[in-house]
Scaffold this active site. Structure first.
Site, PDB file in Angstrom:
ATOM      1  N   PHE A 122       0.807  -1.228   0.000  1.00 42.98           N
ATOM      2  CA  PHE A 122       0.000   0.000   0.000  1.00 42.98           C
ATOM      3  C   PHE A 122       0.836   1.272   0.000  1.00 42.98           C
ATOM      4  O   PHE A 122       0.329   2.344  -0.330  1.00 42.98           O
ATOM      5  CB  PHE A 122      -0.925   0.015   1.234  1.00 42.98           C
ATOM      6  CG  PHE A 122      -0.228   0.452   2.500  1.00 42.98           C
ATOM      7  CD1 PHE A 122      -0.056   1.806   2.792  1.00 42.98           C
ATOM      8  CD2 PHE A 122       0.295  -0.478   3.398  1.00 42.98           C
ATOM      9  CE1 PHE A 122       0.609   2.213   3.941  1.00 42.98           C
ATOM     10  CE2 PHE A 122       0.965  -0.072   4.543  1.00 42.98           C
ATOM     11  CZ  PHE A 122       1.120   1.280   4.809  1.00 42.98           C
ATOM     12  N   GLU A 177      -5.084  -4.009  -2.073  1.00 41.48           N
ATOM     13  CA  GLU A 177      -6.535  -3.775  -2.050  1.00 41.48           C
ATOM     14  C   GLU A 177      -6.884  -2.497  -1.297  1.00 41.48           C
ATOM     15  O   GLU A 177      -7.988  -1.976  -1.417  1.00 41.48           O
ATOM     16  CB  GLU A 177      -7.269  -4.984  -1.446  1.00 41.48           C
ATOM     17  CG  GLU A 177      -6.933  -5.335  -0.002  1.00 41.48           C
ATOM     18  CD  GLU A 177      -5.710  -6.246   0.137  1.00 41.48           C
ATOM     19  OE1 GLU A 177      -4.729  -6.046  -0.613  1.00 41.48           O
ATOM     20  OE2 GLU A 177      -5.735  -7.143   0.997  1.00 41.48           O
ATOM     21  N   CYS A 183       9.658   1.928   3.293  1.00 44.09           N
ATOM     22  CA  CYS A 183      10.469   0.782   3.714  1.00 44.09           C
ATOM     23  C   CYS A 183      11.909   1.202   3.934  1.00 44.09           C
ATOM     24  O   CYS A 183      12.707   0.420   4.438  1.00 44.09           O
ATOM     25  CB  CYS A 183      10.373  -0.346   2.705  1.00 44.09           C
ATOM     26  SG  CYS A 183      11.086   0.128   1.142  1.00 44.09           S
TER      27      CYS A 183
END
Ligand code: NAD
Length: 497
Positions: free
Chosen positions: A157, A184, A289
């Site tokens: 995401f 999603e 990240c």
């Protein structure tokens, strides 16, 4: 399909074989604006049958696409680059609306996406093999690169646009056909991207989009016609995809979670270190990240850095990322906010002292949003559980070490190896760090050591499973198979010797 940022609830469709199609889904995931809690859409949790339809379309498109000369294949990518440039503001607004990061951060994400398209336009040179005449008299040997076939990418995401572009442009430029499964939670950016891909005139079946969650992922891992999978997400799911796909003999590159450390030496330029580490820890609300999560101060750096980072973090303007002047947006979901607050509680219980405490934040006008303000935890014990737990939120922990060796020892104990950074003005300290740091992306006086598109994104340890990374030359190797050809054409040449 409408192209503007939508305020009406929309049921997303898949893009398969050159057409938008309703998914065969009985369950949906809600897509909400993290700043306002507004419902933006419903992501269908597509079925294995939807995956199979996409794989069949991609497999049918493959023979003609691989025969299309690389110089022609990249013409579609040049068109895509132009469309992305023309629509960059709209694309960035979509990212902010569904992900929460600020508009400036979203635009920077689009720039990095475009950079990957540009690099893939070099495929006619990047994909070349090599050869040697007369490996024995009259015999020539060559290495050529060929596409694999149908390949798929499964993405997280936190970079709804950029992470798909780590794979899509290289995969199709190399002659593969491609299936994307977006997160999603943030499917709208890729919906718009696929509308633009459609405008490039790509032959049908070359790129396909299947929305969904776990079932789609497992169906891709299990499908015998999918030759390779690129995954980016959390470590447990990266491991799952890696092992499940390995059972079917696929080629994989699986990027996992992270816990990134920075070491601050007493000789560092403290003003620069403060500004850059603050951007790294709190930019994108810590949901990068490559976000720095732990700063290890050595010797006298402890006091000066502690005071300056707490001051800098306290000045960050938190709010709706579409509003001017906002420097940090919300985190992705209510569950994420709760999880992050729980980890701050855990750090405090383990002995850390909050210099800034972002728990229970409410932003005026946006009370329903998933906001935290920057949190700085001082004196987290290096042996604590939180010291090695991914938080993925706007929390920076401070740990103190008496020496560089003690700081490095702490880094070595980390299960993750996505990024490690050092702030110093000493060349020899920097050289030692570059040599010894146990991570794949190293920053020297850099807070977010994100490789440019022409270098691979080189996570280590539990941050990566596989051999060939995303981006750069690794991408070309990953998306092609090497073939060796040994040829003899003349009896005479052979006899001469
Ligand atoms: P996630 O692992 O929850 O989801 C990633 C993808 O896997 C999504 O498409 C999701 O639908 C799917 N998925 C989720 N659970 C699954 C399951 N049980 N079985 C099969 N598929 C499943 O990750 P996220 O929350 O979307 O993203 C955040 C994570 O991604 C963080 O851990 C972050 O460090 C990591 N990340 C890593 C990199 C990197 O380069 N190493 C880059 C970006 C994000």
């Amino acid at each position: 399909m409408g192209s503007a940022v939508t305020t009406q609830v929309l049921e997303l469709e898949n893009y398969v074989d050159g057409a938008w199609r309703r998914a065969n889904a009985s369950e949906f995931a809600e897509v909400t604006n993290p700043a306002t809690a507004e419902l933006l859409g419903r992501t269908p949790l597509s079925s294995p049958a939807d995956v199979d339809a996409a794989v069949r379309a991609a497999a049918a498109a493959f023979p003609a696409w691989r025969r299309t000369p690389p110089g022609e294949r990249i013409q579609y990518l040049f068109r895509l680059k132009n469309l992305l440039e023309e629509n960059i503001d709209e694309l960035a607004r979509i990212i902010t609306t569904e992900n929460g990061k600020t508009f400036a951060e979203a635009k920077a994400e689009m720039r990095r996406s475009i950079e990957n398209v540009e690099v893939a336009c070099g495929i006619p040179m990047l994909m070349q093999g090599y050869n040697l005449e007369d490996v024995t008299a009259g015999v020539d040997e060559m290495q050529i690169r060929q596409p694999l076939g149908v390949v798929a990418a499964i993405v997280p995401f936190n970079f709804p646009a950029m992470v798909p572009y780590w794979f899509l442009p290289y995969a199709i430029a190399c002659g593969n056909t491609f299936i994307l499964k977006p997160s999603e939670r943030v499917p709208l950016s890729m919906r718009r991207a696929f509308e633009l891909l459609e405008k490039t005139g790509l032959p049908r079946g070359v790129v396909n989009l299947v929305n969904g969650g776990r079932e789609v992922v497992n169906a891709l891992c299990d499908h015998p016609q999918v030759r390779a999978i690129s995954f980016v997400g959390s470590t447990p799911v990266a491991k799952h995809v890696y092992t499940r796909s390995a059972a079917g003999g696929k080629r994989m590159q699986c990027q996992g979670g992270a816990k990134n450390h920075v070491i601050v030496l007493p000789d560092a330029d403290m003003e620069l270190a403060t500004q850059i580490i603050s951007d790294s820890a709190f930019g994108c609300a810590g949901q990068r990240c490559l976000a720095v999560s732990v700063a290890v101060t050595v010797g006298d750096a402890q006091k000066s850095f502690r005071d300056s980072i707490a001051h800098a973090a306290s000045k960050i303007h938190v709010g709706n990322g579409l509003e001017p002047g906002v420097q940090m947006g919300p985190v992705i979901t209510k569950e994420s906010k709760q999880r992050i607050e729980g980890l701050i509680n855990a750090g405090v219980a383990e002995g850390a002292k909050p210099l800034l405490d972002g728990r229970n934040t409410k932003i005026p006008k946006y009370e329903a949003g998933n906001f935290l303000t920057p949190t700085v935890l001082d004196g987290l014990p290096s042996t604590s559980q939180l010291a090695h737990t991914e938080i993925f939120g706007p929390v920076l922990s401070l740990i103190h070490a008496d020496s560089v060796d003690e700081a490095m020892e702490f880094l070595r104990r980390s299960p993750y190896g996505n990024q490690a950074s050092l702030f110093t003005t000493s060349g020899s300290a920097a050289r030692k760090f570059r040599y010894e740091a146990p991570a794949g992306n190293i920053g020297i006086n850099i807070g977010v050591a994100a490789p440019m598109a022409y270098f691979p994104f080189s996570g280590w340890k539990e941050s990566f499973f596989g051999i060939l990374h995303g981006q750069g030359r690794d991408a070309v190797e990953f998306f092609t198979e090497s073939k060796i050809v040994i040829e003899r054409w003349s009896r005479q040449e052979t006899r001469k010797f």
